[in-house]
Design an enzyme around this catalytic site. Structure first.
Site, PDB file in Angstrom:
ATOM      1  CE  LYS A 280      -4.015  -2.108   0.501  1.00 26.34           C
ATOM      2  NZ  LYS A 280      -5.005  -2.155  -0.605  1.00 26.34           N
TER       3      LYS A 280
ATOM      4  CG  ASP B 106      -3.950  -0.847  -3.843  1.00 35.38           C
ATOM      5  OD1 ASP B 106      -4.502   0.209  -4.214  1.00 35.38           O
ATOM      6  OD2 ASP B 106      -4.590  -1.815  -3.382  1.00 35.38           O
TER       7      ASP B 106
ATOM      8  CD  GLU C 153      -4.936  -2.899  -6.826  1.00 34.31           C
ATOM      9  OE1 GLU C 153      -5.937  -3.197  -6.152  1.00 34.31           O
ATOM     10  OE2 GLU C 153      -3.941  -3.655  -6.936  1.00 34.31           O
TER      11      GLU C 153
ATOM     12  CD  GLU D 109      -9.934  -2.708  -4.490  1.00 31.80           C
ATOM     13  OE1 GLU D 109     -10.179  -2.428  -3.299  1.00 31.80           O
ATOM     14  OE2 GLU D 109      -8.820  -3.070  -4.898  1.00 31.80           O
TER      15      GLU D 109
ATOM     16  CG  ASP E 169     -14.057  -8.798  -5.008  1.00 29.84           C
ATOM     17  OD1 ASP E 169     -14.607  -9.911  -4.921  1.00 29.84           O
ATOM     18  OD2 ASP E 169     -13.527  -8.226  -4.038  1.00 29.84           O
TER      19      ASP E 169
ATOM     20  CG  HIS F 215     -10.097  -6.657  -4.350  1.00 29.77           C
ATOM     21  ND1 HIS F 215     -11.272  -6.708  -3.627  1.00 29.77           N
ATOM     22  CD2 HIS F 215      -9.211  -5.983  -3.576  1.00 29.77           C
ATOM     23  CE1 HIS F 215     -11.110  -6.079  -2.478  1.00 29.77           C
ATOM     24  NE2 HIS F 215      -9.870  -5.633  -2.419  1.00 29.77           N
TER      25      HIS F 215
END
Length: 362
Positions: free
Chosen positions: A169, A198, A224, A250, A273, A300
């Site tokens: 992240k 992400d 992402e 997602e 997802d 995801h």
């Protein structure tokens, strides 16, 4: 008729995480919600589907299922999955085009596919048209607030568990900290490990462009959700001005949203997802559209189910999410030779350990 839906039962569980996990938009997570739906037919056969949340909305999803969807499905033919999918979509369309409605739809749809597989003696990866039951997999950490040493130790744990791809992240208040953490991870894992980042849509377009340019030297496979998933043109602007491929999916809940993303966002990867885009039926619709645009189909979350779907397409990556739903099933995710292995059991390949999760039911 033997395949007529006789009963539908939904349960809600709040499952604690082993530690606090944080990202740039959702904040701290100390648990996740699991919503299961078991469909029983006139002949006594049962199929179980499910969805999940990051800790909010579970009661609302359960209520929509119990009050709005389940009563309307009693008496319908469970073999008519496409027809039931369309019925659910329009039955609740006015009050929920995506979001809680598609989470609820997903749980029912997955249960119907479980019934289909058990009835036909087929595993999900074969029902989805696949010729292969393995796929590439990466570990996706929810690790934004981990101190650097803990972040790096976490990455080492992924590699020791048999993975050769990792994601971290980003989206810290100081962008330089993100850049430094990305550099440190690449230096730790070396040049041969696949590496993604992400931002959980926490950046502006301008910030995303700046960060992407600053870290492109570290061989990032994808960036992402750099910015809001609704800002398709913003994604395109980032793509036009940077070198790292973009990914999202997602937060796309309807086939129309996937269509807009395909037409406008200039994605390098897409990640539907099945827990929130209408179940397996909705996921397959999205995957077909993504494939038509020559974009790899990734996922995801809910790795215990998605392993079968990603394997069927075998163009993208399975995310092994930090919400370990698979640890509460009879078959936690299997990884061999850096690839995730789908179940060959008839149905969706996911059987919950009800005794293990019973203590978390609310």
């Amino acid at each position: 008729m033997k395949t007529t839906i006789k009963d539908i039962k939904t349960r809600l569980f709040k499952i604690p995480l082993k530690e606090i996990l944080s990202d740039a938009k959702h904040g701290d997570h100390d648990h996740f919600e699991l919503i299961t739906t078991t469909v029983t037919l006139e002949d006594g056969s049962q199929g179980t589907g499910y969805t999940y949340t990051g800790g909010k909305g579970g009661y609302s999803i359960k209520a929509m299922l119990e009050y709005d969807i389940q009563p309307a499905l009693i008496g319908k033919d469970a073999t008519q999955i496409e027809e039931i999918y369309d019925f659910m979509e329009w039955h609740i369309h006015y009050v929920g085009r995506g979001g809680i409605s598609t989470f609820a739809m997903s749980a029912v749809d997955i249960a119907l596919w479980d019934l289909k597989g058990k009835r036909e003696g087929l595993p999900l990866w074969k029902m989805a048209g696949g010729k292969n039951n393995t796929c590439k997999a990466y570990c996706g950490g929810i690790d934004l607030q981990f101190p650097l040493e803990k972040l790096l130790n976490n990455i080492c744990g992924y590699l020791e568990s048999g993975f050769n791809a990792v994601k971290i992240k980003i989206g810290r208040e100081n962008m330089q900290e993100d850049i430094d953490r990305i550099k440190a991870v690449r230096e730790l894992i070396g040049p041969d490990i696949t590496f993604m980042i992400d931002a959980n849509y926490s950046l502006t377009v301008e910030q995303a462009i700046k960060l992407s340019k600053a870290v492109e030297q570290y061989d990032i496979t994808w960036f992402e959700e750099p910015t809001l998933p609704d800002d398709y043109k913003g994604f395109a602007e980032i793509a036009d001005n940077t070198a790292i491929p973009l990914a999202m999916g997602e937060n796309l809940h309807t086939i129309h949203e996937f269509g807009y993303a395909m037409d406008q966002a200039k994605l390098g990867y897409c990640q539907p997802d099945a827990s929130n885009c209408g179940g397996i039926t909705g996921w397959l619709k999205a995957a077909d559209l993504i494939t038509e645009h020559n974009i790899p189909v990734c996922t995801h979350g809910m790795q215990e189910l998605h392993v079968s779907l990603v394997s069927a397409f075998d163009t993208g990556w399975l995310e092994v999410h930090s919400f370990p739903i698979d640890e509460y099933t009879k078959r936690p995710l299997v990884v061999e030779n850096f690839r995730a292995v789908a179940s060959n059991e008839p149905g969706i390949g996911v059987e919950f350990d009800w005794d293990k999760i019973a203590q978390y039911e609310v």
